[in-house]
Design a protein around this motif. Structure first.
Motif, PDB file in Angstrom:
ATOM      1  N   GLY A  85     -49.621  -7.421  -0.706  1.00 47.38           N
ATOM      2  CA  GLY A  85     -50.978  -6.923  -0.822  1.00 47.38           C
ATOM      3  C   GLY A  85     -51.850  -7.243   0.350  1.00 47.38           C
ATOM      4  N   LEU A  86     -52.990  -7.814   0.039  1.00 49.83           N
ATOM      5  CA  LEU A  86     -53.968  -8.099   1.075  1.00 49.83           C
ATOM      6  C   LEU A  86     -53.430  -9.302   1.845  1.00 49.83           C
ATOM      7  CD1 LEU A  86     -56.795  -7.176  -1.350  1.00 49.83           C
ATOM      8  CD2 LEU A  86     -55.605  -5.736   0.291  1.00 49.83           C
ATOM      9  N   PHE A  87     -54.249  -9.942   2.643  1.00 59.72           N
ATOM     10  CA  PHE A  87     -53.661 -10.961   3.517  1.00 59.72           C
ATOM     11  C   PHE A  87     -53.458 -12.312   2.825  1.00 59.72           C
ATOM     12  CE2 PHE A  87     -55.689  -8.486   7.241  1.00 59.72           C
ATOM     13  CZ  PHE A  87     -54.540  -7.728   7.416  1.00 59.72           C
ATOM     14  N   ASN A  88     -53.292 -12.295   1.514  1.00 57.10           N
ATOM     15  CA  ASN A  88     -53.143 -13.554   0.780  1.00 57.10           C
ATOM     16  C   ASN A  88     -51.694 -14.013   0.776  1.00 57.10           C
ATOM     17  OD1 ASN A  88     -55.919 -13.314  -0.140  1.00 57.10           O
ATOM     18  ND2 ASN A  88     -55.152 -11.690  -1.452  1.00 57.10           N
ATOM     19  N   PRO A  89     -51.452 -15.265   1.135  1.00 57.78           N
ATOM     20  CA  PRO A  89     -50.063 -15.712   1.245  1.00 57.78           C
ATOM     21  C   PRO A  89     -49.534 -16.408   0.002  1.00 57.78           C
ATOM     22  CG  PRO A  89     -51.487 -17.414   2.091  1.00 57.78           C
ATOM     23  CD  PRO A  89     -52.397 -16.312   1.557  1.00 57.78           C
ATOM     24  N   HIS A  90     -48.230 -16.546  -0.063  1.00 60.99           N
ATOM     25  CA  HIS A  90     -47.601 -17.578  -0.889  1.00 60.99           C
ATOM     26  C   HIS A  90     -47.870 -18.875  -0.133  1.00 60.99           C
ATOM     27  CE1 HIS A  90     -44.734 -20.204  -2.678  1.00 60.99           C
ATOM     28  NE2 HIS A  90     -44.002 -19.274  -3.230  1.00 60.99           N
ATOM     29  N   PRO A  91     -48.599 -19.835  -0.711  1.00 61.06           N
ATOM     30  CA  PRO A  91     -48.956 -21.004   0.095  1.00 61.06           C
ATOM     31  C   PRO A  91     -47.741 -21.865   0.420  1.00 61.06           C
ATOM     32  CG  PRO A  91     -49.622 -21.338  -2.178  1.00 61.06           C
ATOM     33  CD  PRO A  91     -49.112 -19.924  -2.096  1.00 61.06           C
ATOM     34  N   THR A  92     -47.817 -22.537   1.550  1.00 62.93           N
ATOM     35  CA  THR A  92     -46.727 -23.438   1.934  1.00 62.93           C
ATOM     36  C   THR A  92     -46.758 -24.658   1.012  1.00 62.93           C
ATOM     37  OG1 THR A  92     -47.959 -24.868   3.455  1.00 62.93           O
ATOM     38  CG2 THR A  92     -47.104 -22.782   4.349  1.00 62.93           C
ATOM     39  N   TYR A  93     -45.602 -25.254   0.841  1.00 62.17           N
ATOM     40  CA  TYR A  93     -45.546 -26.457   0.010  1.00 62.17           C
ATOM     41  C   TYR A  93     -46.302 -27.629   0.654  1.00 62.17           C
ATOM     42  CZ  TYR A  93     -43.878 -30.277  -2.796  1.00 62.17           C
ATOM     43  OH  TYR A  93     -43.836 -31.387  -3.590  1.00 62.17           O
ATOM     44  N   PRO A  94     -46.177 -27.834   1.987  1.00 63.68           N
ATOM     45  CA  PRO A  94     -46.981 -28.918   2.589  1.00 63.68           C
ATOM     46  C   PRO A  94     -48.484 -28.727   2.354  1.00 63.68           C
ATOM     47  CG  PRO A  94     -45.281 -28.211   4.124  1.00 63.68           C
ATOM     48  CD  PRO A  94     -45.234 -27.251   2.972  1.00 63.68           C
ATOM     49  N   ALA A  95     -48.952 -27.478   2.337  1.00 66.88           N
ATOM     50  CA  ALA A  95     -50.379 -27.247   2.087  1.00 66.88           C
ATOM     51  C   ALA A  95     -50.757 -27.653   0.671  1.00 66.88           C
ATOM     52  CB  ALA A  95     -50.735 -25.779   2.342  1.00 66.88           C
ATOM     53  N   ALA A 298     -56.517 -20.203   8.331  1.00 66.63           N
ATOM     54  CA  ALA A 298     -55.299 -20.935   7.971  1.00 66.63           C
ATOM     55  C   ALA A 298     -54.734 -20.373   6.669  1.00 66.63           C
ATOM     56  CB  ALA A 298     -55.605 -22.421   7.839  1.00 66.63           C
ATOM     57  N   HIS A 299     -55.624 -19.856   5.820  1.00 65.71           N
ATOM     58  CA  HIS A 299     -55.153 -19.383   4.504  1.00 65.71           C
ATOM     59  C   HIS A 299     -54.664 -17.937   4.499  1.00 65.71           C
ATOM     60  CE1 HIS A 299     -59.617 -18.301   3.286  1.00 65.71           C
ATOM     61  NE2 HIS A 299     -59.058 -17.320   3.951  1.00 65.71           N
ATOM     62  N   LYS A 300     -54.441 -17.377   5.682  1.00 66.77           N
ATOM     63  CA  LYS A 300     -53.816 -16.054   5.698  1.00 66.77           C
ATOM     64  C   LYS A 300     -52.373 -16.202   6.183  1.00 66.77           C
ATOM     65  CE  LYS A 300     -57.752 -13.170   5.252  1.00 66.77           C
ATOM     66  NZ  LYS A 300     -58.833 -12.515   5.995  1.00 66.77           N
ATOM     67  N   TRP A 301     -52.090 -15.849   7.444  1.00 67.99           N
ATOM     68  CA  TRP A 301     -50.661 -15.861   7.822  1.00 67.99           C
ATOM     69  C   TRP A 301     -50.134 -17.278   8.096  1.00 67.99           C
ATOM     70  CZ3 TRP A 301     -48.457 -11.553  11.551  1.00 67.99           C
ATOM     71  CH2 TRP A 301     -47.179 -11.217  11.111  1.00 67.99           C
ATOM     72  N   PHE A 302     -51.026 -18.263   8.231  1.00 67.22           N
ATOM     73  CA  PHE A 302     -50.539 -19.636   8.303  1.00 67.22           C
ATOM     74  C   PHE A 302     -50.263 -20.186   6.899  1.00 67.22           C
ATOM     75  CE2 PHE A 302     -52.259 -19.956  12.754  1.00 67.22           C
ATOM     76  CZ  PHE A 302     -51.084 -20.400  13.349  1.00 67.22           C
ATOM     77  N   ALA A 303     -50.612 -19.364   5.926  1.00 69.24           N
ATOM     78  CA  ALA A 303     -50.154 -19.571   4.543  1.00 69.24           C
ATOM     79  C   ALA A 303     -50.547 -20.909   3.911  1.00 69.24           C
ATOM     80  CB  ALA A 303     -48.633 -19.372   4.460  1.00 69.24           C
ATOM     81  N   THR A 304     -51.728 -21.419   4.258  1.00 66.80           N
ATOM     82  CA  THR A 304     -52.183 -22.593   3.514  1.00 66.80           C
ATOM     83  C   THR A 304     -52.822 -22.118   2.213  1.00 66.80           C
ATOM     84  OG1 THR A 304     -54.473 -22.718   4.288  1.00 66.80           O
ATOM     85  CG2 THR A 304     -52.778 -23.727   5.697  1.00 66.80           C
ATOM     86  N   THR A 305     -53.184 -23.052   1.373  1.00 64.38           N
ATOM     87  CA  THR A 305     -53.896 -22.698   0.152  1.00 64.38           C
ATOM     88  C   THR A 305     -55.285 -22.172   0.536  1.00 64.38           C
ATOM     89  OG1 THR A 305     -54.541 -25.006   0.020  1.00 64.38           O
ATOM     90  CG2 THR A 305     -52.697 -24.314  -1.355  1.00 64.38           C
ATOM     91  N   MET A 306     -55.887 -21.481  -0.410  1.00 71.25           N
ATOM     92  CA  MET A 306     -57.128 -20.735  -0.181  1.00 71.25           C
ATOM     93  C   MET A 306     -58.315 -21.639   0.179  1.00 71.25           C
ATOM     94  SD  MET A 306     -57.262 -17.471  -0.617  1.00 71.25           S
ATOM     95  CE  MET A 306     -56.462 -16.790  -2.057  1.00 71.25           C
ATOM     96  N   GLY A 307     -59.171 -21.099   1.061  1.00 68.11           N
ATOM     97  CA  GLY A 307     -60.384 -21.844   1.406  1.00 68.11           C
ATOM     98  C   GLY A 307     -60.220 -22.626   2.690  1.00 68.11           C
ATOM     99  N   ALA A 308     -59.417 -22.106   3.639  1.00 73.41           N
ATOM    100  CA  ALA A 308     -59.194 -22.812   4.900  1.00 73.41           C
ATOM    101  C   ALA A 308     -59.213 -21.837   6.067  1.00 73.41           C
ATOM    102  CB  ALA A 308     -57.864 -23.562   4.870  1.00 73.41           C
ATOM    103  N   GLY A 309     -60.345 -21.806   6.763  1.00 72.02           N
ATOM    104  CA  GLY A 309     -60.452 -20.995   7.971  1.00 72.02           C
ATOM    105  C   GLY A 309     -60.628 -21.911   9.171  1.00 72.02           C
TER     106      GLY A 309
END
Ligand SMILES: *Cc1c(COP(=O)(O)O)cnc(C)c1O
Length: 467
Positions: A85-95, A298-309
């Motif tokens: 979908g939109l630019f929302n990722p599956h977040p990384t486990y370290p995040a 960070a929360h788009k293609w760097f795939a961190t959890t939401m709320g990180a620019g």
């Protein structure tokens, strides 16, 4: 001795026991995620929610289980491999781990003296990104997201163009301040113009070149016209990774136009900025090293959890001018290290840990591989559908494809509806250079080529079914 016993603050043994229950429930909840699309919330569910009147205490574990169960069926699942979908990722486990750690200590990152270790970790991460971008003077900070980072760019641009703006606002300008983005840019710009007081009409949505990128000639003529009309251009932003089609504006051209116009040059690389992790693919960002400021989420293609620019700037001194403040109850402030006097937020969560832990775990190269994976799957999807008569319209160097169904197929809106009924895949309808397209963005690190085959198959059957 007066002590306070409350389930709000359980002791260590109790916490450990609850942690393991929480972990179990989360794993069970995740294994229940079977579809990218949510189920419709039932009347029973809404009644259950209304039952939380907060008059009586409830067992935490029970409530947590109810919440996890609700989320496992009641939201769009970016963690599902069918989410394209939109630019929302599956977040990384370290995040995810970082979120947990940040919550446990609740570091207050707004003043250096309160959280020196946390501030240093964030600033180190920012400096490494700046080095990757090719900035000679690194500066910047983590933000709540791309919209906040873009707003910070506008505030810097306004302050640079008119140092009095901070005290007197827009009336300090000799004419109406204006800013320039393409019509394919992210429209948070309109809200930003509203918020900073220059008004939504100050946003010039410059024409594109027929391929979804800002047209430099159109930019030059808009600038000239506005100058003739007495406006004061302050900023031009090139988008690196447009929302509809993942296109990259001609950053070098925009840079040279910005320099001759003497205005702030920003690059909104909220999504495709992650390409900096990939030395070859990052070449499409040429020109970004010249920017006065850059947004990368960070929360788009760097795939961190939401709320990180991330807001990055080669002119950090301006931040100190824009966000300066003195408060008697705060520790003495040092601009540059105390973020409450050089960024928009006051209290601050330790957001940067998510990107730090992810980068520390896999390095730039680990991200480069994830990017290659997403682009390979996008190519697989486009080629598979082209073989079935579809047409890929955009030529994005990133992982977004805009697809036109073959003649005689259902219209795009209907195809998206059918996908929703099927629930396995989440794709959107979008417009690319005036045409309705099916848009897929493949950045979920757990999507694989079998998922793509399945999607191609499904699209062929629903697209053909005109009933
Ligand atoms: C997502 C996005 C934004 C907005 O960022 P948020 O993180 O949602 O606040 C701005 N610009 C571009 C290009 C984006 O992709």
């Amino acid at each position: 001795m007066t002590s306070f016993q409350s389930e709000l603050f359980p002791g260590s043994d109790d916490r450990r026991a609850r942690n393991s229950v929480l972990e179990e429930s989360l794993e069970a909840g995740r294994s229940h995620v079977v579809a990218a699309h949510p189920e419709v919330l039932t009347v029973d569910w809404k009644e259950h929610l209304a039952g939380f009147d907060f008059e009586s205490a409830r067992d935490l574990t029970d409530t947590i289980e109810w919440v996890i169960g609700s989320l496992s069926t009641g939201i769009v699942h970016m963690t599902h491999p069918g989410y394209m979908g939109l630019f929302n990722p599956h977040p990384t486990y370290p995040a995810e781990c970082a979120d947990r750690i940040a919550a446990a200590f609740n570091a207050q990152v707004c003043v250096y003296s309160h959280a020196p270790a946390a501030v240093e970790i964030e600033q180190h991460t920012i400096a490494m990104i700046c080095a990757r971008l090719g900035f000679s003077t690194p500066g910047g900070h983590f933000t709540s997201g791309g919209a906040e980072a873009n707003e910070t760019a506008v505030l810097c641009a306004l302050t640079r163009a008119c140092p009095e703006y901070g005290e007197k606002g827009v009336p300090a300008f000799s004419g109406s301040p204006t800013l320039y983005v393409s019509r394919e840019s992210h429209l948070a710009w309109l809200k930003i113009a509203h918020a900073v007081g220059i008004g939504r009409k100050a946003v010039r949505l410059v024409e594109t070149d027929g391929a979804g990128r800002l047209d430099p000639e159109a930019l030059e003529s808009e600038l000239a016209r506005d100058r003739d009309d007495g406006c004061v251009p302050v900023l031009v932003a090139g988008t690196a990774g447009t929302t509809n089609a993942g296109m990259i504006d001609p950053l070098l051209d925009i840079h040279s136009i910005a320099r001759s116009a003497n205005i702030w040059f920003h690059v909104d690389a909220a999504w495709a900025g992650a390409l900096i992790a990939h030395p070859e693919r990052a070449r499409v960002l040429k020109g970004i090293e010249e920017a006065d400021s850059v947004t990368i989420d960070a929360h788009k293609w760097f795939a961190t959890t939401m709320g990180a620019g991330v807001f990055l700037t080669s002119q950090p001194r301006l931040l100190e001018e824009v966000f300066r403040v003195q408060a008697s109850y705060m520790p003495e402030s040092t601009p540059g290290t105390d973020l409450y006097v050089s960024s928009n937020l006051w209290s601050r969560r330790f957001v940067g840990l998510r990107l730090f832990l992810s980068l520390a775990t896999v390095g730039w190269d680990g991200y480069a591989k994830m990017i290659d994976h997403g682009i390979a799957l996008s190519d697989q999807l486009a080629e598979g559908l082209e073989a079935a008569g579809w047409q890929k319209l955009n030529a994005s160097p990133a992982a977004v494809v805009c697809l036109l169904p073959p003649p005689g197929f259902l219209p795009v809106g209907k195809i998206v509806e059918r996908l929703q009924e099927n629930r396995r895949f989440w794709l959107s309808a979008a417009a690319y250079e005036g045409r309705a397209v099916l848009r897929a963005c493949i950045t979920n690190g757990r999507t694989n080529s079998e998922d793509i085959d399945e999607l191609i198959h499904l699209l062929s059957s629903i697209g053909n079914d005109s009933g």
